[in-house]
Design an enzyme around this catalytic site. Structure first.
Site, PDB file in Angstrom:
ATOM      1  N   ILE A 154      31.513  46.382  31.980  1.00  0.00           N
ATOM      2  CA  ILE A 154      31.936  47.449  32.894  1.00  0.00           C
ATOM      3  C   ILE A 154      32.126  48.761  32.144  1.00  0.00           C
ATOM      4  O   ILE A 154      31.603  49.800  32.557  1.00  0.00           O
ATOM      5  CB  ILE A 154      33.229  47.040  33.635  1.00  0.00           C
ATOM      6  N   ALA A 231      41.086  46.800  35.672  1.00  0.00           N
ATOM      7  CA  ALA A 231      40.746  45.616  34.859  1.00  0.00           C
ATOM      8  C   ALA A 231      41.659  44.437  35.192  1.00  0.00           C
ATOM      9  O   ALA A 231      41.305  43.584  36.022  1.00  0.00           O
ATOM     10  CB  ALA A 231      40.797  45.971  33.382  1.00  0.00           C
ATOM     11  N   GLU A 261      50.412  40.261  42.563  1.00  0.00           N
ATOM     12  CA  GLU A 261      49.601  40.636  43.720  1.00  0.00           C
ATOM     13  C   GLU A 261      49.880  39.668  44.864  1.00  0.00           C
ATOM     14  O   GLU A 261      50.082  38.474  44.617  1.00  0.00           O
ATOM     15  CB  GLU A 261      48.110  40.582  43.360  1.00  0.00           C
ATOM     16  N   HIS A 284      42.789  45.235  44.644  1.00  0.00           N
ATOM     17  CA  HIS A 284      41.947  44.397  43.776  1.00  0.00           C
ATOM     18  C   HIS A 284      40.542  44.215  44.378  1.00  0.00           C
ATOM     19  O   HIS A 284      40.066  43.097  44.565  1.00  0.00           O
ATOM     20  CB  HIS A 284      42.603  43.028  43.528  1.00  0.00           C
ATOM     21  N   ILE A 285      39.933  45.348  44.695  1.00  0.00           N
ATOM     22  CA  ILE A 285      38.587  45.298  45.303  1.00  0.00           C
ATOM     23  C   ILE A 285      37.548  46.003  44.429  1.00  0.00           C
ATOM     24  O   ILE A 285      36.465  46.337  44.904  1.00  0.00           O
ATOM     25  CB  ILE A 285      38.565  45.880  46.738  1.00  0.00           C
ATOM     26  N   GLY A 287      35.478  45.050  42.327  1.00  0.00           N
ATOM     27  CA  GLY A 287      34.150  44.433  42.269  1.00  0.00           C
ATOM     28  C   GLY A 287      33.654  43.945  43.622  1.00  0.00           C
ATOM     29  O   GLY A 287      32.623  43.275  43.696  1.00  0.00           O
TER      30      GLY A 287
END
Ligand code: NAI
Length: 402
Positions: A154, A231, A261, A284-285, A287
Site C-alpha cells: 500500500i 493501517a 472497533e 475500516h473501509i 480496502g
C-alpha cells in the site's frame, strides 16, 4: 449433491466463477456466517471452505471436518482461523494480501487532500448551518511533503499516486525498499516525522509498531501537520492523538482503523476523537471497494482450486509452499503432507518404487514442523501404492491426482 466448495458470507460471485472455471463444482454460496455447530454440519463432504471475516474457523470446526482440504480467507487477515489447528491437520490456508492495496492507496490520497483543505471541519460546520467560506488553513497537495511509514504494497502505491500529484514523497521502512519515482527513503521514523506535512501509516501491527505514534512521536511532527492511519488501529495512541489535535500540534487526522472497533453494525462506535471536528472518520473501509471484492474473490478461489486440482500451495499463510509445474499426460501426481521428521522422503520413494513406478519430478518444502511433497510419477497409481503412502511414518494425509 454435496458441494465441493462452500463459500460463506456473500463472497463475490467472481469466486464461484473462478472455481467452476477450474472444474470445482458444485459450489454452494451462503449469505451468512454460520456458527460453529452449523458450520461443522454443513462441511460434511465439503473440500474447500471460503469465508470472510465473520466466520470463526475454530479448532473444533477443523477437527470436525475431516474431509476439508483447504480454507480460503477472502480478505487480508486470517485471525478468524485457528491456523495452528489447520496446520496440524495439514490444511493450507490462503488469503489475498494485495487485492485491495490500490483501494486503500486511493482513499489515502483523498484523505490527504481533504485534510489539507480542512474538509472535515467544513463538513461539520455546514451541517450546523455554517458557511465558513475562507482559504484560511487550506493548502494544495502539490509540493507538500508526504511521509509514508511502511513502504510495502500500500505504501508504495500511495507513493506513486502522490508523486503524480506533485507531492514530495519520503518514506521510512525497516526493510530496504526500491523507491518509486523521486520518492526518498529516510533513515529513521523521527526524521520522517520531523520533515513531513502529512504522515501516513502503512505498516502491519507488530510489537515494534504498536503504539509507535505516541505523545513523543506526535510532538516530533511539524506543528499543524496532518496524520493518516488507514493501517491498523493500535499503531497510534488515541488519547495522545486526541490531546495533540486539541492543542493544535496535529492539524488534522484521517482515521479508518481504531483500537476498539464495533463488532457489527448494531454496536455503536465511540472514540475520544469524536470530540474533534478536524478528524475524518471512516469505519475500516480503506480496502472495501467492488473492485477489491471482485479481485479478492478471483484470487483466493484460484488458489483454492489450484490446490485441489494440482496440489499448489504457493502463497499459503501456514503451509509449506510449492508451485508445481503443470502435470504432463500419463503422469500421476502424489501429494503427501507429513510431520517434518527423518525418513518420510525415503518412505515415499520406497512406496513408489515398490509400485514399479518411476519418479519424473519431485518437490519438497517444509515449514513449522510440517513437510509437503509433490511427486509426479510415470504410470497409474494402484490401491497398494495408496495404502503404502498412508503407512509412511509421520503421514498427515496423502492424495493422488490422476
Ligand atoms: P505490506 O506487508 O505489504 O507492507 C508493510 C510494510 O511495513 C513492509 O514494507 C514492512 O517492511 C514495513 N514495516 C514493518 N514494520 C515496520 C516498522 N516498524 N517501521 C517501518 N516499516 C515497517 O502490507 P500492506 O499490504 O501494505 O498493508 C499495510 C497495512 O494496511 C497493514 O497493517 C494492513 O493490515 C492494513 N490494511 C488496511 C486496510 C483497511 O481496510 N484499512 C485494508 C488493507 C490493509
Amino acid at each position: 449433491m454435496t458441494p465441493q466448495a462452500l463459500l460463506a458470507e456473500s463472497i463475490h460471485p467472481a469466486a464461484a466463477k473462478a472455481l467452476e472455471a477450474l472444474g470445482v463444482t458444485p459450489v454452494e454460496r451462503l449469505k451468512v456466517a454460520l456458527p460453529e455447530d452449523e458450520l461443522i454440519e454443513k462441511l460434511k463432504g465439503v473440500k474447500l471452505l471460503g469465508i470472510r471475516s465473520r466466520t470463526k474457523v475454530t479448532k473444533a470446526t477443523i477437527e470436525g471436518a475431516p474431509g476439508l482440504y483447504a480454507i480460503g480467507s477472502f480478505g487480508i487477515g486470517t485471525n478468524q482461523i485457528d491456523l495452528d489447528a489447520a496446520s496440524a491437520k495439514g490444511i493450507p490456508v490462503f488469503n489475498a494480501p494485495f487485492a485491495n492495496s490500490r483501494s486503500v492507496a486511493e482513499l489515502t490520497i483523498s484523505a490527504a487532500v481533504s485534510l489539507l483543505r480542512r474538509m472535515p471541519e467544513k463538513n461539520v460546520e455546514m451541517r450546523a448551518g455554517g458557511w465558513g467560506k475562507s482559504a484560511a488553513g487550506a493548502y494544495e497537495a502539490r509540493a507538500k511533503k508526504l511521509g509514508i511509514v511502511g513502504y510495502g504494497n500500500i505504501g508504495s502505491q500511495v507513493s506513486v499516486l502522490a508523486s503524480a500529484m506533485g507531492m514530495h514523497v519520503y518514506y521510512y521502512d525497516i526493510e530496504p525498499k526500491l523507491a518509486h519515482g523521486n520518492a526518498r527513503a529516510v533513515a529513521s521514523l523521527d526524521e520522517l516525522l520531523e520533515l513531513s506535512d502529512i504522515v501516513t501509516l502503512h505498516t502491519p501491527s507488530t510489537p515494534a509498531t504498536r503504539g509507535m505514534i505516541d505523545a513523543g512521536a506526535l510532538a516530533k511532527m511539524k506543528k499543524g501537520a496532518n496524520i493518516i492511519n488507514y493501517a491498523r488501529g493500535d499503531l497510534i495512541d488515541i488519547d495522545a492523538l486526541s490531546e495533540a489535535l486539541g492543542s493544535g500540534q496535529v492539524g488534522g487526522a484521517a482515521i479508518d482503523v481504531f483500537p476498539v472497533e464495533p463488532a457489527s453494525k448494531d454496536e455503536a462506535f465511540d472514540s475520544p476523537l469524536l470530540a474533534h471536528k478536524n478528524v475524518l472518520f471512516s469505519p475500516h473501509i480503506g480496502g472495501s471497494t467492488q473492485e477489491a471484492q471482485e479481485a479478492i474473490g478471483a484470487e483466493v478461489a484460484d488458489k483454492l482450486a489450484r490446490f485441489l486440482t494440482e496440489g499448489a500451495t504457493a502463497h499459503s499463510v501456514n503451509f509449506p509452499q510449492i508451485l508445481p509445474s503443470s502435470r504432463k499426460l500419463g503422469v500421476t501426481r502424489i501429494l503427501h503432507a507429513h510431520q517434518n521428521v527423518t525418513g518420510v522422503l525415503r518412505g515415499i520413494n520406497d512406496a513408489v518404487s515398490d509400485a514399479g513406478l518411476n519418479t519424473a519430478a519431485q518437490s519438497l518444502a517444509t515449514r513449522d514442523g510440517i513437510g509437503y511433497v509433490i511427486a509426479d510419477v510415470e504410470g497409474a497409481a494402484t490401491d497398494s501404492l495408496r495404502a503404502d503412502l498412508e503407512k509412511v511414518d509421520g503421514t498427515i494425509w496423502t492424495r493422488i491426482i490422476e
